[in-house]
Motif scaffolding. Sequence first.
Motif, mmCIF file in Angstrom:
data_model
loop_
_atom_site.group_PDB
_atom_site.id
_atom_site.type_symbol
_atom_site.label_atom_id
_atom_site.label_comp_id
_atom_site.label_asym_id
_atom_site.label_seq_id
_atom_site.Cartn_x
_atom_site.Cartn_y
_atom_site.Cartn_z
ATOM 1 N N GLU A 89 19.015 -11.887 14.491
ATOM 2 C CA GLU A 89 18.711 -12.788 15.703
ATOM 3 C C GLU A 89 18.786 -11.602 16.881
ATOM 4 N N GLU A 90 19.358 -10.709 16.869
ATOM 5 C CA GLU A 90 18.790 -9.446 17.804
ATOM 6 C C GLU A 90 18.220 -8.756 18.023
ATOM 7 N N VAL A 91 17.468 -8.685 16.785
ATOM 8 C CA VAL A 91 16.395 -7.846 16.853
ATOM 9 C C VAL A 91 15.086 -9.042 16.800
ATOM 10 N N TYR A 92 14.309 -8.177 17.543
ATOM 11 C CA TYR A 92 13.187 -8.800 18.322
ATOM 12 C C TYR A 92 11.952 -8.302 17.373
ATOM 13 N N VAL A 93 10.792 -8.468 16.861
ATOM 14 C CA VAL A 93 10.293 -8.095 15.413
ATOM 15 C C VAL A 93 8.766 -8.598 16.018
ATOM 16 N N ASP A 94 8.157 -7.363 17.035
ATOM 17 C CA ASP A 94 6.585 -8.330 16.690
ATOM 18 C C ASP A 94 5.942 -7.568 15.413
ATOM 19 N N GLU A 95 5.179 -8.204 14.740
ATOM 20 C CA GLU A 95 4.813 -7.876 13.540
ATOM 21 C C GLU A 95 3.634 -7.518 14.034
ATOM 22 N N LYS B 295 1.591 -1.136 -0.050
ATOM 23 C CA LYS B 295 0.033 -0.179 -0.068
ATOM 24 C C LYS B 295 0.638 1.249 0.325
ATOM 25 N N ALA B 296 1.877 0.898 0.812
ATOM 26 C CA ALA B 296 2.552 2.936 1.201
ATOM 27 C C ALA B 296 3.729 2.987 -0.041
ATOM 28 N N SER B 297 3.945 1.211 -0.728
ATOM 29 C CA SER B 297 4.679 2.078 -2.263
ATOM 30 C C SER B 297 3.610 2.837 -3.332
ATOM 31 N N GLU B 298 2.647 2.198 -2.979
ATOM 32 C CA GLU B 298 1.535 2.380 -4.031
ATOM 33 C C GLU B 298 1.797 3.949 -3.911
ATOM 34 N N GLN B 299 1.492 4.519 -2.964
ATOM 35 C CA GLN B 299 1.829 5.743 -2.928
ATOM 36 C C GLN B 299 2.571 6.685 -2.588
ATOM 37 N N GLY B 300 3.897 5.949 -2.975
ATOM 38 C CA GLY B 300 5.079 6.228 -4.132
ATOM 39 C C GLY B 300 5.875 6.373 -2.840
ATOM 40 N N GLU B 301 5.944 5.762 -1.626
ATOM 41 C CA GLU B 301 6.831 6.070 -0.482
ATOM 42 C C GLU B 301 8.348 4.518 -1.085
ATOM 43 N N LYS B 302 9.361 4.978 -0.857
ATOM 44 C CA LYS B 302 10.423 4.318 -0.476
ATOM 45 C C LYS B 302 9.531 2.917 1.013
ATOM 46 N N VAL B 303 9.997 1.401 0.074
ATOM 47 C CA VAL B 303 9.550 0.929 1.942
ATOM 48 C C VAL B 303 10.836 -0.553 1.657
ATOM 49 N N ILE B 304 10.621 -0.210 3.517
ATOM 50 C CA ILE B 304 11.821 -1.935 3.804
ATOM 51 C C ILE B 304 10.653 -2.470 4.148
ATOM 52 N N LEU B 305 10.449 -3.821 3.522
ATOM 53 C CA LEU B 305 9.730 -4.399 4.656
ATOM 54 C C LEU B 305 10.541 -5.295 5.592
ATOM 55 N N ILE B 306 10.087 -5.561 7.219
ATOM 56 C CA ILE B 306 10.954 -6.340 8.194
ATOM 57 C C ILE B 306 9.643 -7.574 8.309
ATOM 58 N N ARG B 307 10.533 -9.054 8.604
ATOM 59 C CA ARG B 307 9.440 -9.414 8.920
ATOM 60 C C ARG B 307 9.846 -10.245 10.382
ATOM 61 N N GLN B 308 9.173 -11.340 11.142
ATOM 62 C CA GLN B 308 10.681 -12.397 11.735
ATOM 63 C C GLN B 308 11.060 -12.906 10.483
ATOM 64 N N GLU B 309 10.425 -13.976 9.442
ATOM 65 C CA GLU B 309 10.800 -14.163 8.424
ATOM 66 C C GLU B 309 9.968 -14.397 7.427
ATOM 67 N N THR B 310 10.343 -14.347 5.906
ATOM 68 C CA THR B 310 9.213 -13.745 4.561
ATOM 69 C C THR B 310 8.443 -15.856 4.661
ATOM 70 N N SER B 311 7.566 -15.318 4.071
ATOM 71 C CA SER B 311 6.491 -16.540 3.250
ATOM 72 C C SER B 311 6.246 -16.440 2.362
ATOM 73 N N PRO B 312 6.134 -17.808 0.963
ATOM 74 C CA PRO B 312 5.464 -16.948 -0.317
ATOM 75 C C PRO B 312 4.652 -15.880 0.224
ATOM 76 N N GLU B 313 3.553 -16.298 0.980
ATOM 77 C CA GLU B 313 2.903 -15.302 1.236
ATOM 78 C C GLU B 313 3.034 -13.445 0.794
ATOM 79 N N ASP B 314 4.562 -13.334 1.045
ATOM 80 C CA ASP B 314 5.145 -12.216 1.432
ATOM 81 C C ASP B 314 5.147 -11.361 0.032
ATOM 82 N N ILE B 315 5.170 -12.406 -0.864
ATOM 83 C CA ILE B 315 6.194 -12.133 -2.158
ATOM 84 C C ILE B 315 5.526 -10.587 -2.923
ATOM 85 N N GLU B 316 4.429 -10.122 -2.887
ATOM 86 C CA GLU B 316 3.729 -8.927 -3.343
ATOM 87 C C GLU B 316 4.073 -8.177 -2.867
ATOM 88 N N GLY B 317 4.385 -8.230 -1.548
ATOM 89 C CA GLY B 317 5.240 -7.026 -0.241
ATOM 90 C C GLY B 317 7.050 -7.197 -0.714
#
Length: 871
Positions: A472-478, A416-438
């Motif tokens: 690993e040192e980052v705790y990601v709380d989605e 969504k944010a990228s569609e608004q023209g933002e440069k985005v960085i995706l942070i996840r605990q881990e990615t899965s194929p569902e995340d591909i569009e992001g």
Amino acid sequence: MLVKYVVDFSEGSKEQGDLLGGKGANLAEMTKLNLPVPTGFTITTEACLDYLKKKENISSDLNAEIRQHIIKMEKRTQKKLGDALDPLLVSVRSGSKFSMPGMMDTILNLGLNDETVLGLVQKTGDGRFAFDCYRRLLQMFGDVVCGIDKNRFEEQLDFYKSKKRYHSDTDMQAEDWQELVAVYKNIFLEVTHQAFPQNPYEQLMLAVEAVFRSWNNRRAVTYRRLHNISDSLGTAVNIQEMVFGNFGADSGTGVAFTRNPATGEKGIFGEFLLNAQGEDVVAGIRTPQPISELKALMPEVYQEFLTLSQLLESHYRDMQDIEFTIENRKLYFLQTRNGKRTAKSAFKVCIQLVEEGIISKKEALQRINQTMITQLLHPVFEPDELKKAVVFAKGLPASPGAASGTIYFTAEQAKKASEQGEKVILIRQETSPEDIEGMVVSEAIVTSRGGMTSHAAVVARGMGVCCVAGCEEVYVDEFLEQATAGDVILRKGDTISVDGTTGTIYLGSIPYIEGDEWQLLETITGWAKEGASIGVKANAETPADIKTALKLGAQGIGLARTEHMFFGEERIVEIRKMILAENKESLIAPLDRLKEFQKNDFRAMFTLLEGKACTIRLLDPPLHEFLPQTEEEIIHLANETKLTTAEIKHRIEELHEQNPMLGHRGCRLAVTTPEIYEMQVAAIIESAIEVAQKGVILEIVPEIMIPLIGSKEEMAWLRERLEQTIQTIFVKTNQVISYKIGTMLEIPRACLTAEKIAEVSDFFSFGTNDLTQLTYGFSRDDSGKFIGAYQEKKLLKEDPFQHIDEDGVGSLMKIAVDKIRHVDPSITIGVCGEVGGDPQSIRFLKKIGVDYISCSPYRIPAAILTIAQEQ
Ligand code: PEP
Ligand code: MG
């Protein structure tokens, strides 16, 4: 005739990727090579397509074939599917022609049920292991076949562990897994209103169907669209005897590359997890150990792995990406394929393989593609800025590059944010194929878990997107949308910078510069240039750009746009004075000053080029482009020229044109005011003489190019005048040099009368920007407003300013080339419009017989490569 839909591993070969999918074909090849591959068979892609076409259940023929092959497997393994004492367990994996990491689905431990699980307990004496396998089957089967959200199962596992105060899965005992199996079966019943199928054959058929269907799931379709993979290939299904990496401390599973996929460094590179099964490494759920540590733990297994992976690499003549499992210190190969790699690694590996005599230079060039070149020129952070930057955390350098952007914790938000023209960085605990569009829209991807072969790492590398994995040192709380490292908490919308080459994450934004892996490029472009049939020159005029162009392999300058040399405060004032001159007298002073500027530039250019080709295009754009726009600029000019602001405004009005692109520009400027071109030509010739006089460069043959010629008469008239100027210089300096006067082919009429123009032109260069504009009648400045709509409505396949319009513009070009060659076969014809740097267009331009193309510096290596690949 009965179509054969099932092929045993012992029957296939690596050439059968279309039919058996990449995985199946390579399993067959490894079987042929006598590698330790668990026995199995492949259901072909044709079976999948047939199933999808009929939209019905598995046909009875296919069913019968599968049964026959299971019987063969049972004979070979001396186990039986569904046997209560010694059950045969199998994995079911998809595998299409092109590897689609994580896109399709896998089911392990199939064949387990309430009865066979007890058999497994008996046989292995390990209830913990057996029930762990069963719960994994329930989870995978539930997810893949019945669409039950994986988290439903994970939540129950977490809940169970916290209830028992267990810290990790390894704390779970046989009874614990057994209890969890019961819970999982309930989830199954609750969601599907049916019990988990106990009949192993039924499990198998349902799993095969699910894999077939998964060819059309959303993430598979997205991945295919992204990688231009045809929807009509279908997937094969591989059924293979299970081997167990989760059979205790003497077992494990891993993924390894025969060379480093990030850097290309020679030597085995990979990771493994002890006491883990199948997907654990790839899924990035636990962070694995480097493969070098296997050497100490199981030296013989490690040695065998080294030997066999080397054998695979030699056999495939390319770096391999291998999945393996160790069951009780016995090694098995579960997959091999040509490893995905970063551009840097691809270049390095190609160069190494040529040096090792494994592949030829020609083959190496076919293995490099234009995208890799772009990736090789990836940005890096400005070193001085980097020193000041504050580190947030460190992880694995999973995919190189540098990027800054705002952080989001879900693929959906990132999109969504990228569609608004933002440069985005995706942070996840881990990615899965569902995340591909992001992931596709992200500048960088960061994960807190998973290794170098995790989903995030593999996919990001494939896309050339910068990625830091396993932080690993980052705790990601989605859920709370925050990432914590030490005392620092980052929230959604905060800005970070990610260095995928070092694996470091910084707070805030950091400026970056282009990548510097140019030596690798030099080797490859050097090979590509050997025997190249057409040349590659650069569109460049500043010393910096010329240096870049030469470094990237340009054989000279094909287009120096002199108007680009007039920007800059000092120069533009002189140009403005020249434009405002009301008579020939007042032209002299500004032209003299402009001549000095030009001479400085040309001297620098000739010196840098050291005798290489140099085509200088005389002034082209409509003059009003140089006129002041703002009141402030007008006042400034008034002060400089002693004209009133009113007079300047009046002159601006006079110069206004309805259709500037069709108006008073190019050679037409010189027809009305020849002094401009005369000054430019004098500057070119005098500088060439001066540089040549210094004696360092033996010969400079300036090529003077006149833009926008439409007739022989125009060209002849201008040529005569310019030659007079040149002769005067020769007399004055008592020096004579060679030179050429040629023209661009930018006007359809010039193409149609090219044989006449050829009588008075020493060379030609197609200006496809103007030629496209004038052939299509699409304004090159305004076509952006409607070309999108044309493409959407399928009235245009592609933007003709990006890719040559072969039918229209291309036909005109072909006519022109033929006409010119008819007059003089040796005359040089180039292309310097934007399509000259577009690989797809280059293929066409080469076919119609141009001698060289000229493009912007950063497009040069890809252009050189394209030409070599077309040889
Ligand atoms: C062209 O028209 O293709 C060309 C190279 O010239 P310019 O883009 O400067 O008009
Ligand atoms: Mg042009």
